[in-house]
Design an enzyme around this catalytic site. Structure first.
Site, PDB file in Angstrom:
ATOM      1  N   LYS A 316     -64.381 -17.153  41.009  1.00 33.32           N
ATOM      2  CA  LYS A 316     -65.463 -17.371  41.976  1.00 33.32           C
ATOM      3  C   LYS A 316     -64.940 -17.901  43.311  1.00 33.32           C
ATOM      4  O   LYS A 316     -65.256 -17.347  44.382  1.00 33.32           O
ATOM      5  CB  LYS A 316     -66.487 -18.344  41.393  1.00 33.32           C
ATOM      6  CG  LYS A 316     -67.597 -18.713  42.372  1.00 33.32           C
ATOM      7  CD  LYS A 316     -68.658 -19.587  41.740  1.00 33.32           C
ATOM      8  CE  LYS A 316     -68.140 -20.951  41.384  1.00 33.32           C
ATOM      9  NZ  LYS A 316     -69.216 -21.852  40.912  1.00 33.32           N
ATOM     10  N   GLU A 420     -73.268 -22.079  47.276  1.00 26.83           N
ATOM     11  CA  GLU A 420     -73.130 -21.544  45.910  1.00 26.83           C
ATOM     12  C   GLU A 420     -74.319 -22.025  45.080  1.00 26.83           C
ATOM     13  O   GLU A 420     -74.182 -22.724  44.089  1.00 26.83           O
ATOM     14  CB  GLU A 420     -71.806 -21.944  45.275  1.00 26.83           C
ATOM     15  CG  GLU A 420     -71.492 -23.422  45.261  1.00 26.83           C
ATOM     16  CD  GLU A 420     -70.252 -23.741  44.419  1.00 26.83           C
ATOM     17  OE1 GLU A 420     -69.984 -22.994  43.456  1.00 26.83           O
ATOM     18  OE2 GLU A 420     -69.587 -24.738  44.722  1.00 26.83           O
ATOM     19  N   GLU A 429     -82.155 -20.829  40.651  1.00 23.86           N
ATOM     20  CA  GLU A 429     -81.875 -22.211  41.059  1.00 23.86           C
ATOM     21  C   GLU A 429     -82.331 -22.439  42.499  1.00 23.86           C
ATOM     22  O   GLU A 429     -81.877 -23.354  43.171  1.00 23.86           O
ATOM     23  CB  GLU A 429     -80.389 -22.537  40.874  1.00 23.86           C
ATOM     24  CG  GLU A 429     -79.985 -22.589  39.398  1.00 23.86           C
ATOM     25  CD  GLU A 429     -78.550 -23.033  39.163  1.00 23.86           C
ATOM     26  OE1 GLU A 429     -77.899 -23.491  40.133  1.00 23.86           O
ATOM     27  OE2 GLU A 429     -78.087 -22.936  38.015  1.00 23.86           O
TER      28      GLU A 429
END
Length: 622
Positions: A316, A420, A429
């Protein structure tokens, strides 16, 4: 009888054991972990009709429990029901006698403390058997039931001069049996591997079933040049796929290749070949098909251990670094690299991995930047402040604030906004809401990383997951909450019934005059095989910058990335599906002043109620 990570967990099926203690000793010396034996000797004929002479026979039903310790019975022995038992016989006295015999054997297996009892299915007509065994396991005590089913039904055409009509598949035998048994998690599958390997669709369907063991006859094995047992290439491929489900294997039949231990050694060889060095597999070990409630970092402050886990992801942050570096180079021409200083804002900075990525990208690109690290969690801010003092210096400014509330000076507006905030479903989220609030301090020509992300969803069959959320009820919540709560889960024991399709896309910065992050979409899925729908798997694909992507969508999954597991949306009741059925899903993302939630329902081939209406079972706090 738990599996050993260094070798395959195997057992031996023994038809007529003479001395159990000797059999167990011989099996363990050959590296087998357990034996499968008849609960009652096959030649011991029991009689239930009083007029028959054998009815008055005064002899023990089977071997005494004293020949082994209680621990040995519970660790090394799996019972097998008498093959003559036929509780679904059309002949009344055979059915009655079989019911008595079945009750005797189940009671004695429970008395011995056996971990499992094997029963063989031979077709569709096992309604009474399923009823009796379902009632038995419903008490939540005694052995588990292992239903022995061939991976493919016998091919009757090879014995006939003329083709016979297509019969039901062996999966349909199992599916009917487990549905009659209320899909109880104490009823598992013993999959018998025959000489023929079924097609890809059939294999995928079995992977979505609760397989406890594989049964392999020694006759299936070939002989290599040195005289040792091996499997054909097709059988090897099949076993390597099934072994990933962390199951056990049983060898049945005479030792045709010298020593019975050779079969265990060969299966261990295959088992070790399936061991993966992929960081995702290593990280996820122990979390396969384990339900977790999604994080809500906007509402809750994450713990240090949670940050630490995510920061280990080797993929990532490498992708983020590449994206930030590309954006920096695009925004600062070569001739301005010594004079122009970009402002990079990392919103939701956590403990600083993206700040480090931005600084490294700046160094690699040989361009100048200043960084604002914005973080609402006061505990993580402590770490950021220490990093500023010890490593970063004045190049980084730490801001302790919610990104939606902070108002920087106009000269500090961002050229690059980095975050992120993605969840397993992309937006779950609340990345859209957070970035929409933060984009006020992004310059008109500024860049957002990520630039866009799309959620994907697809139908899933997994009776294991269905039993997991069926058994996870919370008395403090709505009675249907377990079936209306999305779960983060590393999907393993499942099968995709159709390719996942794109659902909702969010783009940043969002320059619309009236921003609305609520969504609705209808999707149609063409089902690829007869199956049972247990829910929907959710994924995301994210464009960080230009062609730099991160993804957990199975078809485009970023190799080695483990920061996100898929998300599972349950349904209230399993739905029987046929190949070619059109499955119509309706899915909503709804937004109120204080919460975001999802609702979903089906309208074809059956109509289901709307799940999670008004967010009664699950909401995400703004």
């Amino acid at each position: 009888m738990s599996g050993n990570r260094k070798r395959a967990s195997c057992g031996i099926d023994i038809t007529n054991p003479t001395d159990l203690d000797t059999c167990i000793t011989a099996a363990t010396h050959s590296n087998y972990d357990f034996i499968c034996v008849p609960i009652v000797h096959p030649r011991y004929e029991r009689e239930t009709q009083k007029e028959k002479p054998a009815f008055n026979r005064n002899a023990p039903l089977t071997r005494a429990d004293l020949i082994l310790s209680g621990n040995d019975w519970g660790s090394y022995v799996v019972g097998r029901l008498d093959a003559s038992i036929d509780v679904d016989s059309k002949v009344p006295f055979i059915r009655k006698r079989s019911e008595v015999k079945l009750a005797e054997e189940l009671k004695y297996a429970g008395h011995l403390g056996l971990p499992g009892v094997m029963v063989k299915l031979t077709g569709m007509d096992h309604v009474n058997l399923a009823r009796i065994l379902s009632n038995y396991v419903a008490r939540d005590q005694g052995p588990h039931i292992w239903a022995q089913v061939p991976i493919a039904a016998p091919n009757c055409n090879k014995y006939c001069k003329e083709p016979v009509p297509v019969q039901q598949t062996s999966w349909e035998w199992w599916n009917r049996f487990r549905l009659l048994g209320n899909m109880n998690s104490r009823m598992s599958l013993c999959l018998e591997i025959g000489e023929n390997v079924p097609g890809e669709t059939e294999v995928l369907r079995w992977i979505g079933e609760p397989i406890k063991t594989l049964l392999l006859h020694t006759s299936v094995f070939l002989t290599n040049k040195k005289g040792y047992p091996v499997l054909s290439k097709s059988h090897q491929t099949l076993l390597k796929r099934l072994i990933k489900l962390d199951l056990q294997m049983i060898i049945k039949g005479p030792a045709r290749h010298g020593d019975i231990s050779f079969y265990q050694q060969y299966l261990t060889h295959l088992y070790q070949q399936t061991e993966s060095n992929d960081p995702l597999c290593t990280f996820a070990r122990g979390f396969e098909d384990f339900l977790q409630i999604p994080l809500q970092p906007l509402m809750d402050n994450l713990e240090s251990s949670t940050y630490e886990v995510f920061e280990r992801d080797p993929v990532k942050y490498a992708q983020y670094l590449e994206a930030i570096q590309a954006a920096i180079i695009d925004l600062v021409p070569e001739q301005e690299k010594d004079s122009k200083v970009l402002t990079v804002m990392v919103v939701g900075a956590g403990r600083g991995p993206l700040v480090k990525a931005a600084l490294t990208a700046s160094k690699n690109a040989m361009r100048k930047i200043k960084v604002f690290a914005v973080e609402k969690n006061p505990n993580a801010v402590v770490t950021l402040q220490h990093l500023k003092i010890e490593e970063w210096g004045d190049q980084v400014t730490v801001i302790s604030s919610d990104m939606r509330d902070w108002n920087p000076a106009e000269e500090d507006y961002a050229d690059i906004l980095v975050s992120e905030l993605l969840g397993s479903f992309g937006d779950n989220e609340l990345s859209p809401e957070c970035l929409d609030g933060a984009q006020k301090f992004l310059k008109p020509n500024g860049v957002s990383i990520p630039t866009s992300y799309t959620s994907y969803i697809g139908p899933i069959q997994s009776s294991k997951l269905y039993n997991e959320y069926r058994n996870s009820k919370d008395e403090a919540k709505h009675p249907k909450a377990a079936f209306e709560t999305p779960y983060v889960v590393h999907l393993l024991n499942r099968v995709e019934l159709a390719e996942p399709q794109p659902l909702f896309t969010f783009t940043h910065p969002n320059r619309e005059a009236d921003i609305d992050n609520s969504r609705f979409k209808e999707l149609d899925f063409s089902i690829r095989c007869d199956s049972v729908l247990h829910g929907f798997g959710g994924y995301f694909e994210c464009n960080l910058y230009k062609d730099i992507l991160i993804s957990i969508l199975p078809a485009t999954h970023s190799p080695g990335m483990f920061s996100w597991f898929p998300i599972m949306f349950p349904i209230l009741q399993p739905i029987q599906l046929k190949r070619g059925d059109n499955l119509k899903l309706h899915f909503w993302r709804l937004v109120s002043k204080h919460n975001v939630w999802y609702e979903w329902s089906l309208s074809e081939p059956v109509v289901s109620p709307v799940h999670n209406p008004n967010g009664r079972s699950y909401q995400i706090g703004l």
